[in-house]
Scaffold this active site. Sequence first.
Site, PDB file in Angstrom:
ATOM      1  N   PRO A 186      -7.850   7.021   9.375  1.00  0.00           N
ATOM      2  CA  PRO A 186      -6.455   6.800   9.788  1.00  0.00           C
ATOM      3  C   PRO A 186      -5.540   7.905   9.248  1.00  0.00           C
ATOM      4  CG  PRO A 186      -7.418   4.785   8.877  1.00  0.00           C
ATOM      5  CD  PRO A 186      -8.354   5.909   8.558  1.00  0.00           C
ATOM      6  N   GLY A 189       1.669  10.059   8.063  1.00  0.00           N
ATOM      7  CA  GLY A 189       2.542  11.217   7.908  1.00  0.00           C
ATOM      8  C   GLY A 189       1.862  12.430   7.318  1.00  0.00           C
ATOM      9  N   THR A 191       1.172  13.002   4.177  1.00  0.00           N
ATOM     10  CA  THR A 191       1.782  13.416   2.906  1.00  0.00           C
ATOM     11  C   THR A 191       0.942  13.071   1.685  1.00  0.00           C
ATOM     12  OG1 THR A 191       3.014  11.322   2.766  1.00  0.00           O
ATOM     13  CG2 THR A 191       4.112  13.172   3.855  1.00  0.00           C
ATOM     14  N   SER A 260       6.556  10.276   5.579  1.00  0.00           N
ATOM     15  CA  SER A 260       5.528   9.247   5.432  1.00  0.00           C
ATOM     16  C   SER A 260       5.825   8.044   6.319  1.00  0.00           C
ATOM     17  CB  SER A 260       5.410   8.812   3.970  1.00  0.00           C
ATOM     18  OG  SER A 260       6.663   8.349   3.478  1.00  0.00           O
ATOM     19  N   ARG A 269      -0.006   1.426  -1.568  1.00  0.00           N
ATOM     20  CA  ARG A 269       0.819   0.625  -2.485  1.00  0.00           C
ATOM     21  C   ARG A 269       1.978   1.475  -3.028  1.00  0.00           C
ATOM     22  NH1 ARG A 269      -1.187  -4.308  -4.356  1.00  0.00           N
ATOM     23  NH2 ARG A 269       0.229  -4.147  -6.129  1.00  0.00           N
ATOM     24  N   LEU A 323     -11.026   0.160   4.739  1.00  0.00           N
ATOM     25  CA  LEU A 323     -11.352  -1.133   5.345  1.00  0.00           C
ATOM     26  C   LEU A 323     -10.945  -1.219   6.803  1.00  0.00           C
ATOM     27  CD1 LEU A 323     -10.230  -3.565   2.479  1.00  0.00           C
ATOM     28  CD2 LEU A 323     -12.499  -2.593   2.888  1.00  0.00           C
ATOM     29  N   ILE A 326      -3.980  -0.175   9.496  1.00  0.00           N
ATOM     30  CA  ILE A 326      -2.824  -1.058   9.582  1.00  0.00           C
ATOM     31  C   ILE A 326      -2.059  -0.704  10.848  1.00  0.00           C
ATOM     32  CG2 ILE A 326      -0.656  -1.720   8.448  1.00  0.00           C
ATOM     33  CD1 ILE A 326      -2.359  -0.486   5.860  1.00  0.00           C
ATOM     34  N   TYR A 529       6.408  10.472 -14.446  1.00  0.00           N
ATOM     35  CA  TYR A 529       5.988  11.581 -13.598  1.00  0.00           C
ATOM     36  C   TYR A 529       5.846  12.819 -14.468  1.00  0.00           C
ATOM     37  CZ  TYR A 529       6.029  11.344  -8.440  1.00  0.00           C
ATOM     38  OH  TYR A 529       5.696  11.189  -7.121  1.00  0.00           O
TER      39      TYR A 529
END
Length: 613
Positions: A186, A189, A191, A260, A269, A323, A326, A529
């Site tokens: 799949p 975007g 990114t 995205s 997530r 899996l 979406i 970060y």
Amino acid sequence: MTEKADRRVMMQPCKAQETSAPISSSKVEVQKAFPIKREEVLKWNGWGYRDSGFVVNDKGNIEFTGKGRYTLSGTELHKFKPYLEETFNFDTTLKTFSQPPPDLSAVPKIVPHRLFVDAVRPHCVKISEDSMDRLVHSHGHTCHELFSLRTGNFGRFPDYVVWPGSHSDVEKIVSLAVKHNVCVIPFGGGTNVSGALECPEEERRTIVSLDMTQMDKILWIDEENLTVHVEAGIVGQDLERQLTERGFCTGHEPDSQEFSTVGGWVATRSSGMKKNVYGNIEDLVVRMRMVTPQGTIEKSSQGPRTSIGPDIHHFILGSEGILGVITEVTMKIRPLPEMRKYGSVVFANFESGVGFVREVAKQRCAPASIRLMDNDQFLLGQAMSPASSLWKSFTDKLKLVYLTRFKGYEVDKIAACTLLLEGTAAEVSTQEQRLYSIAAKYGGIPGGEENGKKGYMLTFVIAYIRDMGFDYSFLGESFETSVPWDRVINLRRNVIDRIKRECERLGVRASPIISARVTQTYDAGACMYFYFGFKYAGLGDPVHVYEQIEAAARDEILAGGGSLSHHHGVGKIRKRWLKDSLSDTGVKMLEAVKKELDPQNIFGCRNLLQSKL
């Protein structure tokens, strides 16, 4: 048609059986032409728009190009290049490759499967075996991927790119992939920064990139229950723009929001910069549909919560393409905030700033966004300030004198926190007073609304800095983690020290860029970060050096109590640590679900799991 259904506003014409809720007869039709090739708008070998980026102009200054897409667009940054030269030995004479045209003759040959192509053609908007389409869909945005593309070192490519137009199209495409034993990856975007979109080199079957971006419609908005039902290929900024026109928002604003897709947010997530008010993606999702080799997974209820065993959504959230795909998502929405206000606070040091954001989290008064930059990021932000007027320069110098001479701040220790407040005018005013009151207890001084806005918007152009570095023998990237509050300060110090030692050990000669920020806060901890880069002149294999350093940094993060990832996901580059993070039994649970849903490994991107499945 029920009264409840009448409150749902239909946004696009579609087949009733392809939606998961009744649709009202009030339709707003949106016309769309296809195809708009990604390479006509976006860079094929770098981040973002083709007309945007940091360049060294004819006057020897760094400027940010573009057509007004960003606050920095068209701006000359007089202080930026001298700062990079002095601090990191940045050298614009070390010109390397600068967006060369791709040599499409070197693109890997197709592994053909004409039976599949002929069978799938009636069930998609378009199918392509064009070399540029295959190249664009062969990668995400890790250093390894972009560096390889820019040097012409191509790996395995998808053999075909397929664009479905509806959920039923996806169901048919996946069933045909099962029938013909075709590998499907799949694509949203593009990114991704975890290597998740790389085609496995060992895959011998035909690989199909399933591009979801033609499934980009808002199917309905339920103004009574404050939900929106969208196709998973819709890009974040397009979703927010259309919702804004109707007075709503999701509030989900990841750094990649311009590019995205909603499906990508779910699959990884994701987390957004305004999660304090609106929540992370798992908090926003009400219902979703995912097509697997065994059929479609979806809940029957759109209720706000259920107690019917383990939540199947949590098998889909973070599944990273292993899996299924979406196709549709129902999300919570909110009315647009009455007021939005930026702010900033300056602290004597990072430790004081951590104390402030920890106290804000403890008192549960966090604004939509609160982000703390360490000194290196603070100085970088200052160096990227546009050229100021004489008066503005004078006042800026006065502020610096006040901080250093009268407040005792040291320039090489100052940290800064940016704030974004949203709500009613009364709510924003009350929250602002409370935040600055807490900041004062930690020696914080208000830094102004303009600095807060500048710091917030800087996030959207960070990746363009990395791309400029590629052009001048500089390699850089970011990585993130989540960590308990009592380990934030030590983790930052230990990771930075570890990176410096690894750079020295591996022969990196010039001082590396290493900085950190706290970007999201929780009751029990925070997201951190790290930004890291180095000049790679003289290194035989700079990407391998970078990957060794990042792996060492990840070891240090895990040893210091940090997580494997906060929101970037695992993909391929972090899956070696998955057992350490989830336990052997936990990984076996994931493997069992994979084997049950996809015994042929149709969704064969090989993310997350070390096994061949």
